[in-house]
Write an enzyme that holds these catalytic residues in place. Structure first.
Site, PDB file in Angstrom:
ATOM      1  N   THR A   1       0.853  -1.204   0.000  1.00 39.52           N
ATOM      2  CA  THR A   1       0.000   0.000   0.000  1.00 39.52           C
ATOM      3  C   THR A   1       0.884   1.247   0.000  1.00 39.52           C
ATOM      4  O   THR A   1       0.629   2.203  -0.752  1.00 39.52           O
ATOM      5  CB  THR A   1      -0.936  -0.009   1.221  1.00 39.52           C
ATOM      6  OG1 THR A   1      -1.437  -1.327   1.421  1.00 39.52           O
ATOM      7  CG2 THR A   1      -2.106   0.945   1.010  1.00 39.52           C
TER       8      THR A   1
ATOM      9  N   LYS B   1      -8.620  -5.041   5.983  1.00 38.59           N
ATOM     10  CA  LYS B   1      -7.730  -4.927   7.141  1.00 38.59           C
ATOM     11  C   LYS B   1      -8.480  -4.543   8.424  1.00 38.59           C
ATOM     12  O   LYS B   1      -7.911  -4.592   9.509  1.00 38.59           O
ATOM     13  CB  LYS B   1      -6.630  -3.889   6.870  1.00 38.59           C
ATOM     14  CG  LYS B   1      -5.786  -4.183   5.629  1.00 38.59           C
ATOM     15  CD  LYS B   1      -4.917  -5.400   5.806  1.00 38.59           C
ATOM     16  CE  LYS B   1      -4.038  -5.717   4.622  1.00 38.59           C
ATOM     17  NZ  LYS B   1      -2.949  -4.816   4.370  1.00 38.59           N
TER      18      LYS B   1
ATOM     19  N   GLY C   1       0.898   1.575   5.675  1.00 40.60           N
ATOM     20  CA  GLY C   1      -0.133   0.550   5.622  1.00 40.60           C
ATOM     21  C   GLY C   1      -0.296  -0.135   6.967  1.00 40.60           C
ATOM     22  O   GLY C   1       0.323   0.251   7.961  1.00 40.60           O
TER      23      GLY C   1
ATOM     24  N   GLU D   1       9.072   1.735  11.392  1.00 42.64           N
ATOM     25  CA  GLU D   1       7.740   2.318  11.190  1.00 42.64           C
ATOM     26  C   GLU D   1       7.242   2.970  12.475  1.00 42.64           C
ATOM     27  O   GLU D   1       6.647   4.055  12.442  1.00 42.64           O
ATOM     28  CB  GLU D   1       6.760   1.228  10.740  1.00 42.64           C
ATOM     29  CG  GLU D   1       7.043   0.718   9.338  1.00 42.64           C
ATOM     30  CD  GLU D   1       6.207  -0.482   8.937  1.00 42.64           C
ATOM     31  OE1 GLU D   1       6.025  -0.684   7.733  1.00 42.64           O
ATOM     32  OE2 GLU D   1       5.743  -1.223   9.812  1.00 42.64           O
TER      33      GLU D   1
END
Ligand code: 5RP
Length: 232
Positions: free
Chosen positions: A31, A123, A84, A105
């Protein structure tokens, strides 16, 4: 509409939030790849941004797209981080790290003024845990660390769960960009994500968990029906 088209749609919506002059945290995964390519197009059309990548994979892609990358100093303000997720619940809590970039991240997400998650609608979950929870561990005596992880899981009513040391495609143990191992915890359902994270992060040898609690400000979920925005 395929899941990949949904990912691209969510990425497009997040790219629209990026303004000239911003410092942008660039996530990792399929993504985030859509986002980086969209931003690359915009940079070629004159948008001026600076970015910080959350993985070596993202670094290479951003360079190929002509996006200026920076090394932050203590004064750096990250205006927005976009990434994502593997799962998101109704409180915007996440499981991340399917791509093995959870530590970087989380560092970038935790320092950003705004953290935006982009994902296809699959998700969204009622309860976190169906996706195996990635836990980044130091390689030193890692089986001892996994044993302690198992104890913490049992305290959280996660009994006899499978814990797998992540392997890389083509063989060999997967190593994160920081050189660490990742243990994937097949929890099934996580009753108390905060308590589980706290228990795990206190174990010497655990570097970070893939539970992103109270970090995302906004989640953009795309489906064939349109966009669902969670959060502010
Ligand atoms: C990488 C991640 C990714 O954001 C997560 O795995 C989602 O990936 P994708 O966008 O490919 O579905 O956390 O560490």
């Amino acid at each position: 509409m395929s899941a990949d088209e949904q990912k691209k749609k969510a990425a497009r919506a997040a790219a629209d939030m990026v303004r000239a002059g911003m410092v942008v945290g660039l996530g990792t995964g399929s993504t985030a790849t859509h986002l980086i390519k969209i931003l690359g197009d915009e940079v070629r059309n004159g948008l001026t941004i600076r970015a910080i990548p959350t993985s070596e994979e993202t670094r290479k892609l951003a360079i190929a797209e002509g996006i200026e990358l920076i090394e932050p100093d203590e004064q750096t303000i990250i205006d927005i981080a976009i990434d994502g997720t593997d799962e998101v619940d109704g409180r915007l809590n996440l499981i991340k790290g399917g791509g093995g970039a959870l530590l970087r991240e989380k560092i970038i997400a935790g320092s950003a003024l705004k953290m935006v998650i982009i994902a296809d609608a699959s998700k969204k979950v009622a309860q976190l845990g169906a996706f195996p929870l990635p836990v980044e561990v130091d390689r030193f005596c890692w089986p001892l660390t996994v044993s302690r992880i198992r104890e913490v899981c049992e305290e959280q009513n996660l009994k006899n769960i499978d814990i797998a040391l992540r392997q890389q495609e083509g063989g060999g143990v997967f190593r994160s960009d920081g050189g660490n191992y990742i243990a994937d915890l097949c929890c099934g359902r996580i009753g108390d994500a905060i308590a589980l994270h706290k228990g795990l992060i206190d174990i010497p040898g655990v570097i970070e968990t893939g539970l992103f609690i109270d970090i995302a400000d906004q989640v953009i979920l795309a489906s064939a029906d349109g966009l669902e925005i969670l959060g502010e």
